[in-house]
Scaffold this motif. Structure first.
Motif, PDB file in Angstrom:
ATOM      1  N   GLY A  61      46.265  65.303  51.232  1.00 27.44           N
ATOM      2  CA  GLY A  61      46.966  65.894  52.367  1.00 27.44           C
ATOM      3  C   GLY A  61      47.094  64.984  53.574  1.00 27.44           C
ATOM      4  N   GLN A  62      46.605  63.745  53.434  1.00 30.77           N
ATOM      5  CA  GLN A  62      46.691  62.831  54.580  1.00 30.77           C
ATOM      6  C   GLN A  62      47.817  61.815  54.410  1.00 30.77           C
ATOM      7  N   ILE A  63      48.213  61.215  55.533  1.00 37.74           N
ATOM      8  CA  ILE A  63      49.044  60.012  55.480  1.00 37.74           C
ATOM      9  C   ILE A  63      48.087  58.855  55.702  1.00 37.74           C
ATOM     10  N   HIS A  64      47.941  58.046  54.668  1.00 38.04           N
ATOM     11  CA  HIS A  64      46.969  56.948  54.700  1.00 38.04           C
ATOM     12  C   HIS A  64      47.739  55.630  54.653  1.00 38.04           C
ATOM     13  N   ALA A  65      47.593  54.828  55.680  1.00 36.85           N
ATOM     14  CA  ALA A  65      48.340  53.564  55.741  1.00 36.85           C
ATOM     15  C   ALA A  65      47.449  52.407  55.322  1.00 36.85           C
ATOM     16  N   VAL A  66      48.053  51.450  54.628  1.00 37.97           N
ATOM     17  CA  VAL A  66      47.373  50.195  54.316  1.00 37.97           C
ATOM     18  C   VAL A  66      48.170  49.095  54.990  1.00 37.97           C
ATOM     19  N   VAL A  67      47.539  48.376  55.913  1.00 37.15           N
ATOM     20  CA  VAL A  67      48.249  47.313  56.628  1.00 37.15           C
ATOM     21  C   VAL A  67      47.583  45.972  56.358  1.00 37.15           C
ATOM     22  N   GLY A  68      48.305  44.923  56.663  1.00 33.75           N
ATOM     23  CA  GLY A  68      47.782  43.585  56.471  1.00 33.75           C
ATOM     24  C   GLY A  68      48.944  42.616  56.424  1.00 33.75           C
ATOM     25  N   CYS A  69      48.622  41.320  56.475  1.00 34.34           N
ATOM     26  CA  CYS A  69      49.682  40.309  56.462  1.00 34.34           C
ATOM     27  C   CYS A  69      50.286  40.245  55.064  1.00 34.34           C
ATOM     28  N   SER A  70      51.384  39.520  54.973  1.00 32.59           N
ATOM     29  CA  SER A  70      52.033  39.309  53.695  1.00 32.59           C
ATOM     30  C   SER A  70      51.057  38.596  52.754  1.00 32.59           C
ATOM     31  N   GLY A  71      50.949  39.074  51.525  1.00 30.09           N
ATOM     32  CA  GLY A  71      50.062  38.438  50.546  1.00 30.09           C
ATOM     33  C   GLY A  71      48.643  38.971  50.571  1.00 30.09           C
ATOM     34  N   ALA A  72      48.361  39.969  51.418  1.00 34.56           N
ATOM     35  CA  ALA A  72      46.994  40.498  51.543  1.00 34.56           C
ATOM     36  C   ALA A  72      46.573  41.312  50.319  1.00 34.56           C
ATOM     37  N   GLY A  73      47.570  41.770  49.529  1.00 34.07           N
ATOM     38  CA  GLY A  73      47.234  42.546  48.324  1.00 34.07           C
ATOM     39  C   GLY A  73      47.629  44.012  48.432  1.00 34.07           C
ATOM     40  N   LYS A  74      48.346  44.369  49.478  1.00 23.20           N
ATOM     41  CA  LYS A  74      48.677  45.784  49.735  1.00 23.20           C
ATOM     42  C   LYS A  74      49.511  46.395  48.606  1.00 23.20           C
ATOM     43  N   SER A  75      50.613  45.708  48.251  1.00 27.61           N
ATOM     44  CA  SER A  75      51.504  46.254  47.210  1.00 27.61           C
ATOM     45  C   SER A  75      50.787  46.354  45.881  1.00 27.61           C
ATOM     46  N   THR A  76      50.011  45.339  45.567  1.00 33.53           N
ATOM     47  CA  THR A  76      49.281  45.348  44.297  1.00 33.53           C
ATOM     48  C   THR A  76      48.357  46.562  44.238  1.00 33.53           C
ATOM     49  N   LEU A  77      47.673  46.821  45.348  1.00 35.95           N
ATOM     50  CA  LEU A  77      46.769  47.973  45.400  1.00 35.95           C
ATOM     51  C   LEU A  77      47.552  49.267  45.164  1.00 35.95           C
ATOM     52  N   LEU A  78      48.679  49.390  45.871  1.00 38.09           N
ATOM     53  CA  LEU A  78      49.501  50.597  45.753  1.00 38.09           C
ATOM     54  C   LEU A  78      49.968  50.795  44.312  1.00 38.09           C
ATOM     55  N   ARG A  79      50.368  49.699  43.686  1.00 36.76           N
ATOM     56  CA  ARG A  79      50.953  49.774  42.354  1.00 36.76           C
ATOM     57  C   ARG A  79      49.920  50.083  41.258  1.00 36.76           C
ATOM     58  N   THR A  80      48.635  49.973  41.597  1.00 41.45           N
ATOM     59  CA  THR A  80      47.630  50.369  40.602  1.00 41.45           C
ATOM     60  C   THR A  80      47.543  51.895  40.511  1.00 41.45           C
ATOM     61  N   VAL A  81      48.063  52.593  41.527  1.00 45.53           N
ATOM     62  CA  VAL A  81      47.929  54.053  41.550  1.00 45.53           C
ATOM     63  C   VAL A  81      48.780  54.702  40.458  1.00 45.53           C
ATOM     64  N   ASN A  82      49.992  54.164  40.248  1.00 43.73           N
ATOM     65  CA  ASN A  82      50.838  54.762  39.197  1.00 43.73           C
ATOM     66  C   ASN A  82      50.964  53.849  37.976  1.00 43.73           C
ATOM     67  N   GLY A  83      50.044  52.905  37.877  1.00 42.85           N
ATOM     68  CA  GLY A  83      49.983  52.092  36.660  1.00 42.85           C
ATOM     69  C   GLY A  83      51.031  50.987  36.587  1.00 42.85           C
ATOM     70  N   LEU A  84      51.746  50.721  37.688  1.00 43.03           N
ATOM     71  CA  LEU A  84      52.691  49.595  37.657  1.00 43.03           C
ATOM     72  C   LEU A  84      51.920  48.277  37.588  1.00 43.03           C
ATOM     73  N   GLU A  85      50.681  48.288  38.085  1.00 41.20           N
ATOM     74  CA  GLU A  85      49.757  47.169  37.873  1.00 41.20           C
ATOM     75  C   GLU A  85      48.474  47.744  37.286  1.00 41.20           C
ATOM     76  N   ARG A  86      47.915  47.034  36.325  1.00 41.23           N
ATOM     77  CA  ARG A  86      46.625  47.425  35.762  1.00 41.23           C
ATOM     78  C   ARG A  86      45.551  46.569  36.406  1.00 41.23           C
ATOM     79  N   PRO A  87      44.496  47.167  36.955  1.00 44.07           N
ATOM     80  CA  PRO A  87      43.431  46.351  37.538  1.00 44.07           C
ATOM     81  C   PRO A  87      42.771  45.471  36.472  1.00 44.07           C
ATOM     82  N   THR A  88      42.308  44.297  36.882  1.00 42.26           N
ATOM     83  CA  THR A  88      41.555  43.443  35.968  1.00 42.26           C
ATOM     84  C   THR A  88      40.173  44.051  35.743  1.00 42.26           C
ATOM     85  N   SER A  89      39.617  44.633  36.804  1.00 41.65           N
ATOM     86  CA  SER A  89      38.376  45.397  36.661  1.00 41.65           C
ATOM     87  C   SER A  89      38.339  46.481  37.720  1.00 41.65           C
ATOM     88  N   GLY A  90      37.472  47.455  37.522  1.00 42.35           N
ATOM     89  CA  GLY A  90      37.376  48.573  38.462  1.00 42.35           C
ATOM     90  C   GLY A  90      38.191  49.767  37.990  1.00 42.35           C
TER      91      GLY A  90
END
Ligand code: ADP
Length: 361
Positions: free
Chosen positions: A34-63
């Protein structure tokens, strides 16, 4: 409050050898439902990769990434497809189907989900009204402005009634006025449909305007995480300070500080201003008790999520011992940054006025 998404020591490595990139390093993070949760950071910080693990567009190497109680990293292709139905995504470049109308774009995921024609019609009409595009139903994406395209993107993401919307730099290709409009629509999506929004952005204004909570990433790791109020009012990490200072103007940067110093020769201190549950006027009280004069030389107080915070830069004028006592007393009530710890003793106001008169004469 329940947890919508749990990142548990998520790491992601791309490539190998000299092209090896550690995009995520043991990221652990909870996104509340129910929240709006923002992830911020400079370009290349890993934000998109993190987001894309949520719907399986990226598979984590571990975790593990646990979405609504299910570990998505353990799901097979078919299960993952079903889980994706619960997650809508919007993109910086909109990703609309150019050969389909607005109606067709929003209807697409519903047809895939096997809804009847009538059910599709009802749902698309409702969503078009929600995003304010009823009159554009038969237009093609090429006939729309950027803001309108993103409205279609939001309607399409909402089509299958997901519990989570993932927003990957959804406002970054838009001008400032349209950005605010689309951010406002995301906020309404959260409020009216109760959808959890995980949004990745490098635009701190968007975070300030709509996010309940913010995570700051740097070099694949989380460097700060907290409510938007806490992170903005007391940024801890250098990256966070840099982001926050671009929207908060109450703290002087180096240039402003140099200008202040040219004009004000007293002791400079910066006070943190927070919501105060008291009506005690502590500044004038400290001045009265110590016999020190003060001028406000820079600063401001802002409103964020119905709370106030800011920063005031003061010039303290008086005998060195009295100024020292005043700084100590200010520290009792709030956080004080001494901008002039090693400065020469400040002349008292009377002495300074006398000097100015003498110079002028
Ligand atoms: P951000 O969204 O914060 O800009 P990303 O998650 O896109 O960051 O990227 C993090 C790092 O991972 C960057 O160094 C990027 O170049 C790298 N990266 C992202 N996706 C891939 C990929 N598919 N292949 C190789 N490297 C990638």
């Amino acid at each position: 409050m329940s947890t919508a998404i749990e990142f548990d020591r998520v790491s992601k490595v791309f490539g190998s050898g000299t092209s090896r990139v550690e995009a995520l390093r043991e990221v652990s993070l909870s996104v509340q439902a129910g929240q709006i949760h923002a992830v911020v950071g400079c370009s290349g910080a890993g934000k998109s990769t993190l987001l894309r693990t949520v719907n399986g567009l990226e598979r984590p190497t571990s975790g593990r990434v646990v979405v609504a109680g299910r570990d998505t990293t353990a799901l097979s292709g078919k299960e993952l497809y079903a889980a994706r139905q619960q997650t809508g995504m919007i993109f910086q470049q909109f990703n609309l189907l150019s050969a389909r109308t607005v109606y067709g774009n929003i209807a697409y995921p519903l047809r895939l989900a096997g809804l009847s024609k009538d059910a599709v019609l009802d749902r698309v009409e409702e969503l078009l009204a929600f995003v304010g595009l009823t009159d554009k139903a038969l237009s093609y994406p090429s006939q729309l402005s950027g803001g309108q395209k993103q409205r279609v993107g939001i309607a399409r993401a909402l089509a299958t009634e997901p519990q989570i919307i993932l927003s990957d730099e959804a406002t970054s290709a838009l001008d400032p006025a349209t950005t605010a409009e689309v951010a406002g629509l995301l906020q309404r999506t959260n409020e009216e449909y109760g959808v959890t929004v995980l949004l990745v952005t490098h635009e701190i204004d968007v975070v300030r305007d709509i996010a309940h909570r913010v995570t700051v990433m740097d070099a694949g790791g989380v460097v700060e995480d907290g409510t938007t109020y806490d992170v903005f009012s007391r940024p801890q990490h250098a990256v966070t300070r840099r982001f926050v200072s671009s929207v908060l103007r109450s703290v002087p940067d180096e240039g402003a500080l140099a200008t202040i110093r040219r004009v004000h020769r007293g002791r400079l201190v910066q006070l943190h201003v927070e919501d105060r549950e008291t009506d005690q006027p502590f500044l004038s009280e400290v001045a009265r008790r110590t016999g020190v004069d003060f001028d406000v030389v820079y600063g401001g107080v802002e409103e964020l999520q119905d709370r106030l915070f800011g920063s005031l830069t003061l010039e303290l004028l008086g005998e060195p011992a009295a100024v020292e006592a005043a700084v100590a007393q200010l520290r009792v009530s709030t956080t004080v940054v001494d901008l002039d710890a090693a400065a020469p003793p400040a002349p008292s106001r009377a002495l300074r006025l006398a000097e100015e008169v003498a110079v002028g004469a």
